[in-house]
Design an enzyme around this catalytic site. Structure first.
Site, short mmCIF file in Angstrom:
data_model
loop_
_atom_site.label_atom_id
_atom_site.label_comp_id
_atom_site.label_asym_id
_atom_site.label_seq_id
_atom_site.Cartn_x
_atom_site.Cartn_y
_atom_site.Cartn_z
N SER A 147 0.89 -1.14 -0.06
CA SER A 147 0.12 -0.10 -0.03
C SER A 147 0.98 1.32 -0.11
O SER A 147 1.67 1.39 -0.95
CB SER A 147 -1.06 -0.14 1.20
OG SER A 147 -1.94 1.00 1.02
N HIS A 190 -8.18 -5.12 0.05
CA HIS A 190 -6.91 -4.31 0.25
C HIS A 190 -6.05 -5.07 1.42
O HIS A 190 -4.96 -5.29 1.44
CB HIS A 190 -7.26 -3.07 0.09
CG HIS A 190 -5.89 -2.19 0.38
ND1 HIS A 190 -4.80 -1.97 -0.67
CD2 HIS A 190 -5.29 -1.33 1.20
CE1 HIS A 190 -3.86 -1.26 -0.21
NE2 HIS A 190 -4.02 -0.89 0.86
N ASP A 191 -6.52 -5.08 2.62
CA ASP A 191 -5.98 -5.30 3.75
C ASP A 191 -5.25 -6.64 3.82
O ASP A 191 -4.67 -6.95 4.81
CB ASP A 191 -6.79 -5.27 5.03
CG ASP A 191 -6.99 -3.99 5.73
OD1 ASP A 191 -5.82 -3.21 5.69
OD2 ASP A 191 -7.73 -3.62 6.57
N ASP A 194 -8.57 -6.94 -4.29
CA ASP A 194 -8.44 -5.43 -3.70
C ASP A 194 -9.20 -4.59 -4.48
O ASP A 194 -9.25 -4.43 -5.83
CB ASP A 194 -6.77 -5.23 -4.01
CG ASP A 194 -6.48 -3.95 -3.13
OD1 ASP A 194 -7.25 -2.73 -2.95
OD2 ASP A 194 -5.27 -3.92 -2.85
N ARG A 253 -11.59 7.53 8.76
CA ARG A 253 -11.44 6.09 8.92
C ARG A 253 -12.51 5.09 8.42
O ARG A 253 -12.16 4.11 7.89
CB ARG A 253 -11.19 5.59 10.37
CG ARG A 253 -10.58 4.17 10.72
CD ARG A 253 -9.23 3.84 9.77
NE ARG A 253 -8.51 2.55 10.25
CZ ARG A 253 -7.47 2.16 9.72
NH1 ARG A 253 -6.95 2.81 8.85
NH2 ARG A 253 -6.92 1.12 10.53
#
Ligand SMILES: CC(=O)SCCNC(=O)CCNC(=O)[C@H](O)C(C)(C)COP(=O)(O)OP(=O)(O)OC[C@H]1O[C@@H](n2cnc3c(N)ncnc32)[C@H](O)[C@@H]1OP(=O)(O)O
Ligand SMILES: N[C@@H](CCO)C(=O)O
Length: 381
Positions: free
Chosen positions: A161, A360-361, A330, A231
């Protein structure tokens, strides 16, 4: 008030731990003129190391953290687990028994390096006066720290990332100092959609009435609501639609009624409660100004800036062994962006995949899937 852990707190805790691995240290890398014109008279970088640097300096590995990460990659001799535990450590893919691993908190952050909450020469927090930071600034400063640590070249520079953007930029900026480069779930240039998602996040913070143009330190309230909103949105982009559906579906949070009730506020779906929890976790460990600085650094990410073209920038990696990896699901850094990066290299490369349903994580939760690939291509098993 958020309980941001200060470097001093961490150092006190670590003094009790004994040992050297995973222990936060700080070093001044001197004055610095930023790419887009700002200036700091003294930049301090916080970093941690694991393992021992070989006498010939050949075993150094630089691990770059992502947006809200820090230098604490693995537990080592400290009391707390790191964010890439299992991927970095004794016997792990990045084996700290063999390699000297270094991780550095990015300038502008809030985990030990100079950032907006740091004090200037008059002992006042920089706040709104903190310079605009780019990924290029980050790596130029990190290269200074490498020199101080006696590292002339890195066996590998690795990141995912924003950490992938930093790793790539480091190798393009200093190709002679990087033998192997691993870029995971990242891209060569921030896309319009990534900038758009980021802008909603930065606006959430700036429009919080407690933001006070970034000069909120010392006030009774901080822009927690704005940081929390940022967030929430970011976290949705970090997870796949399928993961959220499988995990939460349309289930109401325990004891709550999402369709409303006459005698009180509407209750939440589980996924809403989950996002509230993710927001509150970040608010308790991060500074809103740092979130802005790092997010805007990532918005400005363009490895081609300063070069004739993307291909010209990547041509500088001619002697660097480049490994590009993507997470199959992702939806923030689409696998196609990794394909674009890998195929724009002077010697195009295949993309390796982390097959994770998470999104993504997955580069954090499932990095060990790259164990075989990296042991073969980078760590020489
Ligand atoms: C491990 C660390 O050091 S994190 C601090 C440093 N952070 C970084 O370096 C950034 C990189 N790391 C990360 O972004 C994250 O840690 C990740 C992506 C690796 C993992 O994210 P997590 O939030 O742990 O994963 P996950 O999606 O499974 O969420 C679990 C949390 O949601 C909570 N949760 C789950 N369902 C619900 C719900 N319905 N309502 C409220 N909370 C819920 C769990 O209780 C758990 O809470 P906890 O983290 O306080 O224990
Ligand atoms: N969860 C990660 C994702 C960013 O890529 C972070 O918070 O840094």
């Amino acid at each position: 008030m958020p309980s941001i852990v200060t470097t001093e707190d961490t150092l006190r805790a670590e003094e009790l731990a004994g040992g050297q691995d995973g222990i936060l240290r700080r070093s001044s890398v001197g004055e610095y003129h930023f790419e887009f014109g700002g200036y700091l008279p003294d930049v301090v970088l916080a970093y941690e190391t694991w393992g021992k640097l070989a006498a010939d300096g050949s075993n150094a590995v630089l691990v770059m953290h992502a947006l809200t990460g820090d230098a604490h990659v693995a537990q080592g001799d400290s009391h707390s687990a790191g964010w890439w535990e299992g991927f970095v450590g004794p016997g792990a893919t990045v084996d700290t028994n063999e390699y000297f691993v270094v991780s550095i908190n990015m300038v502008g952050g809030c985990n030990g390096s100079t950032g907006p909450s740091s004090l200037d020469e008059q002992d006042l927090p920089y706040g709104s006066r903190f310079p605009f930071v780019t990924i290029k600034d980050s790596v130029r400063l990190e290269a200074r720290l490498a020199k101080q640590l006696g590292i002339e070249s890195w066996h590998a520079v690795i990141g995912g990332s924003m950490g992938g953007a930093r790793a790539l930029e480091y190798a393009v900026e200093f190709p002679e100092q990087v033998k192997n480069l691993v870029v995971m779930a990242s891209s060569a240039q921030a896309t319009a959609e990534q900038i758009a998602f980021a802008q909603v996040q930065t606006q959430s913070i700036r429009l919080d009435p407690h933001f006070c143009n970034g000069d909120y330190y010392g006030n009774d309230a901080r822009p927690d609501a704005g940081l929390g909103l940022a967030r929430r949105l970011a976290h949705i982009t970090y997870r796949s639609e399928a993961e959220l559906e499988t995990r939460f579906s349309r289930n109401p949070q325990d004891g709550e009624k999402p369709t409303g009730q006459l005698d009180g506020p509407r209750g939440r779906y589980q996924v809403e409660s989950y996002l509230d929890h993710q927001a509150s976790k970040l608010v308790n460990r991060f500074d809103a100004n740092s979130y802005l600085v790092l997010t805007e650094a990532l918005m400005s990410h363009d490895v081609a800036r300063g070069h004739e073209s993307l291909e010209a920038a990547l041509a500088r990696l001619e002697k660097v062994n480049v490994v590009v990896a993507a997470v199959t699901t992702d939806r923030l850094y689409f696998p196609e962006q990794s394909v674009k990066l890998a195929s724009s290299l002077a010697k195009p490369k295949p993309v390796h995949y982390i097959d994770s349903p998470i999104g993504h994580d997955g580069f954090l939760t499932d990095a060990t899937q790259l164990d075989g690939v990296l042991r073969t291509l980078v760590f020489g098993d």
